[in-house]
Design a protein around this motif. Structure first.
Motif, PDB file in Angstrom:
ATOM      1  N   LEU A 159      18.489  41.924  63.043  1.00 33.58           N
ATOM      2  CA  LEU A 159      19.258  42.769  63.860  1.00 33.58           C
ATOM      3  C   LEU A 159      20.564  42.471  63.545  1.00 33.58           C
ATOM      4  CD1 LEU A 159      17.357  41.473  67.211  1.00 33.58           C
ATOM      5  CD2 LEU A 159      17.249  43.804  66.152  1.00 33.58           C
ATOM      6  N   ASP A 160      21.067  41.288  63.136  1.00 34.78           N
ATOM      7  CA  ASP A 160      22.445  41.208  62.707  1.00 34.78           C
ATOM      8  C   ASP A 160      22.827  42.035  61.569  1.00 34.78           C
ATOM      9  OD1 ASP A 160      24.520  39.123  63.689  1.00 34.78           O
ATOM     10  OD2 ASP A 160      24.747  39.196  61.319  1.00 34.78           O
ATOM     11  N   MET A 201      12.437  45.011  73.237  1.00 34.88           N
ATOM     12  CA  MET A 201      13.488  45.741  72.740  1.00 34.88           C
ATOM     13  C   MET A 201      13.338  46.344  71.314  1.00 34.88           C
ATOM     14  SD  MET A 201      16.393  44.046  75.021  1.00 34.88           S
ATOM     15  CE  MET A 201      17.698  45.112  74.432  1.00 34.88           C
ATOM     16  N   VAL A 202      13.062  45.369  70.497  1.00 30.35           N
ATOM     17  CA  VAL A 202      12.972  45.883  69.163  1.00 30.35           C
ATOM     18  C   VAL A 202      11.754  46.824  68.973  1.00 30.35           C
ATOM     19  CG1 VAL A 202      12.233  44.816  66.877  1.00 30.35           C
ATOM     20  CG2 VAL A 202      13.882  43.636  68.434  1.00 30.35           C
ATOM     21  N   ALA A 203      10.772  46.610  69.654  1.00 27.31           N
ATOM     22  CA  ALA A 203       9.461  47.736  69.626  1.00 27.31           C
ATOM     23  C   ALA A 203      10.019  49.175  69.871  1.00 27.31           C
ATOM     24  CB  ALA A 203       8.298  47.136  70.180  1.00 27.31           C
ATOM     25  N   ALA A 204      10.807  49.105  71.003  1.00 26.93           N
ATOM     26  CA  ALA A 204      11.481  50.375  71.412  1.00 26.93           C
ATOM     27  C   ALA A 204      12.455  50.953  70.609  1.00 26.93           C
ATOM     28  CB  ALA A 204      11.782  50.179  72.928  1.00 26.93           C
ATOM     29  N   MET A 205      13.003  50.188  70.078  1.00 27.53           N
ATOM     30  CA  MET A 205      14.203  50.634  69.106  1.00 27.53           C
ATOM     31  C   MET A 205      13.566  51.250  67.690  1.00 27.53           C
ATOM     32  SD  MET A 205      17.104  48.502  67.344  1.00 27.53           S
ATOM     33  CE  MET A 205      16.204  47.466  66.529  1.00 27.53           C
ATOM     34  N   ALA A 206      12.288  50.362  67.534  1.00 34.04           N
ATOM     35  CA  ALA A 206      11.754  51.040  66.146  1.00 34.04           C
ATOM     36  C   ALA A 206      10.895  52.130  66.443  1.00 34.04           C
ATOM     37  CB  ALA A 206      10.719  49.901  65.608  1.00 34.04           C
ATOM     38  N   ALA A 207      10.410  52.343  67.721  1.00 29.19           N
ATOM     39  CA  ALA A 207       9.671  53.645  68.073  1.00 29.19           C
ATOM     40  C   ALA A 207      10.509  54.854  68.201  1.00 29.19           C
ATOM     41  CB  ALA A 207       9.030  53.201  69.327  1.00 29.19           C
ATOM     42  N   SER A 214      24.251  50.046  67.419  1.00 34.43           N
ATOM     43  CA  SER A 214      24.661  49.722  68.938  1.00 34.43           C
ATOM     44  C   SER A 214      23.301  48.870  69.779  1.00 34.43           C
ATOM     45  CB  SER A 214      25.443  50.556  69.693  1.00 34.43           C
ATOM     46  OG  SER A 214      24.774  51.702  70.016  1.00 34.43           O
ATOM     47  N   THR A 215      22.253  49.700  69.357  1.00 38.30           N
ATOM     48  CA  THR A 215      20.979  49.210  69.944  1.00 38.30           C
ATOM     49  C   THR A 215      20.634  47.738  69.598  1.00 38.30           C
ATOM     50  OG1 THR A 215      20.334  51.543  70.510  1.00 38.30           O
ATOM     51  CG2 THR A 215      18.555  49.827  70.287  1.00 38.30           C
ATOM     52  N   ALA A 216      20.789  47.871  67.959  1.00 38.31           N
ATOM     53  CA  ALA A 216      20.367  46.358  67.330  1.00 38.31           C
ATOM     54  C   ALA A 216      21.348  45.365  68.169  1.00 38.31           C
ATOM     55  CB  ALA A 216      20.721  46.560  66.001  1.00 38.31           C
ATOM     56  N   LEU A 217      22.395  45.817  68.164  1.00 40.79           N
ATOM     57  CA  LEU A 217      23.535  44.652  68.797  1.00 40.79           C
ATOM     58  C   LEU A 217      22.961  44.178  70.010  1.00 40.79           C
ATOM     59  CD1 LEU A 217      25.757  42.770  68.616  1.00 40.79           C
ATOM     60  CD2 LEU A 217      27.150  44.829  69.394  1.00 40.79           C
ATOM     61  N   ALA A 218      22.544  45.188  71.045  1.00 37.59           N
ATOM     62  CA  ALA A 218      22.006  44.850  72.433  1.00 37.59           C
ATOM     63  C   ALA A 218      20.657  44.018  72.037  1.00 37.59           C
ATOM     64  CB  ALA A 218      21.779  46.129  73.323  1.00 37.59           C
ATOM     65  N   TRP A 260      16.381  47.395  57.286  1.00 35.75           N
ATOM     66  CA  TRP A 260      16.613  46.380  58.152  1.00 35.75           C
ATOM     67  C   TRP A 260      15.941  46.507  59.488  1.00 35.75           C
ATOM     68  CZ3 TRP A 260      16.982  41.693  56.443  1.00 35.75           C
ATOM     69  CH2 TRP A 260      17.283  41.547  55.191  1.00 35.75           C
ATOM     70  N   LEU A 261      15.845  47.904  59.861  1.00 29.43           N
ATOM     71  CA  LEU A 261      15.265  48.087  61.120  1.00 29.43           C
ATOM     72  C   LEU A 261      13.581  47.769  60.874  1.00 29.43           C
ATOM     73  CD1 LEU A 261      14.872  49.436  63.914  1.00 29.43           C
ATOM     74  CD2 LEU A 261      14.287  51.684  62.754  1.00 29.43           C
ATOM     75  N   ARG A 262      13.161  47.959  59.640  1.00 32.80           N
ATOM     76  CA  ARG A 262      11.695  47.599  59.425  1.00 32.80           C
ATOM     77  C   ARG A 262      11.486  46.211  59.419  1.00 32.80           C
ATOM     78  NH1 ARG A 262       9.703  47.608  53.286  1.00 32.80           N
ATOM     79  NH2 ARG A 262       8.174  46.182  53.426  1.00 32.80           N
ATOM     80  N   VAL A 263      12.420  45.567  58.778  1.00 28.76           N
ATOM     81  CA  VAL A 263      12.344  44.049  58.839  1.00 28.76           C
ATOM     82  C   VAL A 263      12.265  43.481  60.359  1.00 28.76           C
ATOM     83  CG1 VAL A 263      13.595  41.878  58.010  1.00 28.76           C
ATOM     84  CG2 VAL A 263      13.569  43.731  56.539  1.00 28.76           C
ATOM     85  N   ALA A 264      13.301  44.122  61.293  1.00 31.29           N
ATOM     86  CA  ALA A 264      13.482  43.534  62.634  1.00 31.29           C
ATOM     87  C   ALA A 264      11.913  43.676  63.318  1.00 31.29           C
ATOM     88  CB  ALA A 264      14.536  44.299  63.202  1.00 31.29           C
ATOM     89  N   LYS A 265      11.446  44.852  63.074  1.00 34.45           N
ATOM     90  CA  LYS A 265      10.166  45.161  63.611  1.00 34.45           C
ATOM     91  C   LYS A 265       9.063  44.095  63.357  1.00 34.45           C
ATOM     92  CE  LYS A 265       6.794  48.780  64.082  1.00 34.45           C
ATOM     93  NZ  LYS A 265       6.142  50.260  63.786  1.00 34.45           N
ATOM     94  N   GLU A 266       9.174  43.978  61.960  1.00 33.34           N
ATOM     95  CA  GLU A 266       8.039  43.223  61.599  1.00 33.34           C
ATOM     96  C   GLU A 266       8.287  41.589  61.934  1.00 33.34           C
ATOM     97  OE1 GLU A 266       6.736  45.932  57.727  1.00 33.34           O
ATOM     98  OE2 GLU A 266       7.892  44.029  57.400  1.00 33.34           O
ATOM     99  N   GLU A 267       9.528  41.402  61.950  1.00 35.43           N
ATOM    100  CA  GLU A 267       9.743  39.969  62.134  1.00 35.43           C
ATOM    101  C   GLU A 267       9.279  39.818  63.855  1.00 35.43           C
ATOM    102  OE1 GLU A 267       9.920  38.033  59.935  1.00 35.43           O
ATOM    103  OE2 GLU A 267      11.680  38.390  58.642  1.00 35.43           O
ATOM    104  N   ALA A 268       9.730  40.515  64.679  1.00 32.48           N
ATOM    105  CA  ALA A 268       9.277  40.643  66.029  1.00 32.48           C
ATOM    106  C   ALA A 268       7.802  40.401  66.086  1.00 32.48           C
ATOM    107  CB  ALA A 268       9.643  41.896  66.691  1.00 32.48           C
TER     108      ALA A 268
END
Length: 275
Positions: free
Chosen positions: A106-107, A38-44, A21-25, A123-131
């Motif tokens: 994120l999707d 937001m992505v950084a906070a989610m990953a942390a 749900s956080t990824a969707l937000a 995919w959390l790792r990918v989102a963090k690195e792409e950000a």
């Protein structure tokens, strides 16, 4: 399978308590700087995971800023690397790719339920690195006197993300291991152009992106193989069928075979690439 909560989880805002749900937000957020934060906070954070929760977007997917203007690829425009504006246009195009890549990660995180725990952490790792990639390119773009949105962009990457929204197998086949794998081929010559133009800062950013993108493509390869095994499908024949069904772009060389090997492509798959 839940992640182990940290002591601070109970005081986190509601959108930082469950991963999907956080990824969707994050995906729905239109402002690039806010999305990156937001992505950084989610990953942390150490979030719980509900792999079965039915999630429904409450806004446009993905969230985008008003600019850049989206145009057909042929209208994006190119300028010589010997001019500052030409280099800025290239860096902007790369930033746009990384912004879309952040959204696609994120999707992949929120959209597909009932997958193993490791799928979501990958995919959390990918989102963090792409950000991180987007933030680096945006910062360099500002050094060049521009910002994200100053030039038009195209939407080819997200179009395939949208086409494959109904099947995680098609998503893994045609986004990370097809479209993102094209980046493994494209980055070295782009890096050489930027270095030849004297922009060593941009060249160094591309070194980081290429390193990380090998890992992202490997994640796509690994989960594509897992899903083929789960469904009793032959990997290469299934890929050919999916590429035809979803009208994947025709691959053209030259190919970065060494990077593709490190990203998990087999020698048989490499032999399928057009000469």
């Amino acid at each position: 399978m839940p992640m182990q909560p940290s002591p601070s989880t109970s005081t986190a805002p509601p959108q930082l308590r469950e991963l999907r749900s956080t990824a969707l937000a994050c995906l729905l957020e239109p402002d690039p700087a806010t999305k990156v934060a937001m992505v950084a906070a989610m990953a942390a954070a150490q979030l719980s995971l509900d792999a079965q929760a039915p999630l429904v977007p409450t806004g446009a997917v993905p969230g985008r800023p008003e600019r850049p203007e989206l145009v057909p690829p042929r209208l994006v425009g190119r300028r010589s690397m010997i001019t500052p504006e030409g280099r800025a246009m290239l860096v902007h195009a790369l930033a746009h790719i990384e912004f879309n890549a952040m959204n696609l990660a994120l999707d992949a995180l929120w959209r597909f339920p009932d997958l193993p725990f490791e799928y979501y952490t990958d995919w959390l790792r990918v989102a963090k690195e792409e950000a991180t990639h987007f933030a680096m390119l945006q910062a360099h773009l500002q050094v060049l006197g521009h910002t994200y949105g100053d030039f038009p962009g195209h939407d080819s990457l997200w179009e395939m993300v949208d086409k494959t929204r109904g099947d995680v197998l098609a998503r893994m086949a045609l986004v990370p291991r097809t479209l993102e794998a094209r980046g493994l081929d494209a980055i070295p010559p782009l890096r050489a152009k930027l270095a030849q133009a004297g922009d060593m800062a941009a060249a160094a950013i591309l070194d980081i992106i290429l390193r990380d993108e090998v890992g992202h493509v490997e994640i796509g390869n690994r989960w594509y193989g897992y899903l083929c095994d789960q469904r009793g499908l032959e990997l290469r024949a299934t890929y050919a069928e999916l590429a035809l069904r979803y009208e994947a772009p025709t691959l053209r060389g030259p190919f970065n075979l060494e990077a593709r090997r490190r990203a998990g492509f087999s020698e048989l798959e490499l032999s399928d690439l057009p000469a």
